[in-house]
Design a protein around this motif. Sequence first.
Motif, PDB file in Angstrom:
ATOM      1  N   LYS A  74       0.839  -1.198   0.000  1.00 42.31           N
ATOM      2  CA  LYS A  74       0.000   0.000   0.000  1.00 42.31           C
ATOM      3  C   LYS A  74       0.869   1.241   0.000  1.00 42.31           C
ATOM      4  O   LYS A  74       1.946   1.267   0.594  1.00 42.31           O
ATOM      5  N   GLY A  76       0.940   4.866   1.353  1.00 43.03           N
ATOM      6  CA  GLY A  76       0.297   5.681   2.369  1.00 43.03           C
ATOM      7  C   GLY A  76       0.698   7.139   2.255  1.00 43.03           C
ATOM      8  O   GLY A  76       1.185   7.598   1.211  1.00 43.03           O
ATOM      9  N   THR A  79       4.510   7.105   3.188  1.00 39.99           N
ATOM     10  CA  THR A  79       5.060   5.829   3.640  1.00 39.99           C
ATOM     11  C   THR A  79       4.570   4.702   2.747  1.00 39.99           C
ATOM     12  O   THR A  79       3.400   4.669   2.361  1.00 39.99           O
ATOM     13  N   ALA A  81       4.054   0.571   2.620  1.00 43.52           N
ATOM     14  CA  ALA A  81       4.018  -0.664   3.394  1.00 43.52           C
ATOM     15  C   ALA A  81       4.447  -1.811   2.489  1.00 43.52           C
ATOM     16  O   ALA A  81       3.827  -2.057   1.450  1.00 43.52           O
ATOM     17  N   ASP A  83       5.522  -5.926   1.688  1.00 47.14           N
ATOM     18  CA  ASP A  83       4.961  -7.226   2.068  1.00 47.14           C
ATOM     19  C   ASP A  83       5.863  -8.009   3.007  1.00 47.14           C
ATOM     20  O   ASP A  83       5.458  -9.061   3.512  1.00 47.14           O
ATOM     21  N   GLY A  85       6.740  -6.753   5.818  1.00 46.36           N
ATOM     22  CA  GLY A  85       6.424  -6.201   7.131  1.00 46.36           C
ATOM     23  C   GLY A  85       7.134  -4.909   7.461  1.00 46.36           C
ATOM     24  O   GLY A  85       6.882  -4.325   8.524  1.00 46.36           O
ATOM     25  N   THR A  86       8.005  -4.420   6.577  1.00 45.68           N
ATOM     26  CA  THR A  86       8.716  -3.176   6.823  1.00 45.68           C
ATOM     27  C   THR A  86       8.042  -2.022   6.089  1.00 45.68           C
ATOM     28  O   THR A  86       7.119  -2.212   5.305  1.00 45.68           O
ATOM     29  N   GLU A  87       8.523  -0.816   6.370  1.00 42.76           N
ATOM     30  CA  GLU A  87       7.995   0.381   5.722  1.00 42.76           C
ATOM     31  C   GLU A  87       9.139   1.199   5.143  1.00 42.76           C
ATOM     32  O   GLU A  87      10.280   1.114   5.609  1.00 42.76           O
ATOM     33  N   ASP A  89       9.861   5.287   3.956  1.00 41.23           N
ATOM     34  CA  ASP A  89       9.389   6.667   3.860  1.00 41.23           C
ATOM     35  C   ASP A  89       9.766   7.237   2.498  1.00 41.23           C
ATOM     36  O   ASP A  89      10.780   6.851   1.909  1.00 41.23           O
ATOM     37  N   SER A 228      -4.547   1.691  -2.687  1.00 37.24           N
ATOM     38  CA  SER A 228      -3.963   2.779  -1.905  1.00 37.24           C
ATOM     39  C   SER A 228      -4.863   3.996  -1.823  1.00 37.24           C
ATOM     40  O   SER A 228      -4.489   5.016  -1.211  1.00 37.24           O
TER      41      SER A 228
END
Length: 358
Positions: A74, A76, A79, A81, A83, A85-87, A89, A228
């Motif tokens: 996604k 954001g 940010t 996201a 797959d 589990g991390t992000e 910026d 998104s």
Amino acid sequence: MNIVVIGAGYAGAVAANRLAKKAPGVALTVVNPRPDFIERVRLHEQLAGSGSAATPLAEVLAPGIDTRIAAVGKIGDGTLALDDGTELDFDHVIVAVGSTATPLPGTVPAGTWEGAEQARRALDELPANSSVTVIGGGLTGIETAAEIAEARPGLRVRLVSGEIGGSLSRGGQRKVRRGLARLGVDCVTEEVERVDGGRAYLRGGDVLETDLALWAVVSAVPELVARSGLAVDAQGRAVVDEFLRSVTDPRVLVAGDCAAVPGMRMACATANPQGAHAADTLLRTMAGRAPRPFSMGYAGQVLSVGRRDAVLQTTRRDDSPLPPAFTGRTAAAVKERIVRYAAYAARTGISVSLPGPR
């Protein structure tokens, strides 16, 4: 300044390498679900076993570009996201996730990397005289059927579609049919309604027995943009302004098959100039200069009919076909040069195109 490019196909690679060259001080990350750059226009070669479509990203992306092997779940507010589990910026992001296929149940998609690999393995397991049905009469379907027929002469290949070569002139369509006939491809002008149990059921009521059915229609786009919350058109492509910025969030630029740009078709001929323009829009914005509207025109369409033949269809800048269409070894050599130029553009970030129609 953090810039993230989502997707390392033609548009994404061109954009990333162009930014790396012209803005060396910017933190630049490319996120891609696999460690390779895939030449979509060579997938029919990968599928048939006559060539390779994959090159490691390390050989395509410029030094200094950070690469993350992951998918973006996604986009954001500043940010991403991932797959894993991390992000991540971002200050700006270029979305270049390309297109995909929505195959009929019972078929293997020919126009995706995963589908091409699955089809190649399936072809390897077919005994002599098995039948292969390619569904879809656009350029992808024509090239796939021709490549299999030439590379796997022991198989019986048919191409099934309501229209074959619909984007070409009538002369171009005739040349395609002659080339396919020379390779022994049986053309069936009918729509396939469903595939089940080794049978392809046609809209007119006929049933075709087949040992392998390949779906050669590439018309869908990944759901990332819609998921998104960014504005999309009826096909799920991102709605962008004249500078290739999302109309929802100007920090998000979109290039290639997943961008809803009027008059543009899904092709590397479109993706490369759009990737370059998206990078230029960011460069001008960062320098405090007004961006320029995107404009490009087409010069033709070219498709392989096996390794030693091709059809070169001349077009107007709006991509509508002109009468002249050329075939033979010269056309095949031109096709190969165009494909190599597309890969060169991806590696260097250099892309040129005609101005758009007036």
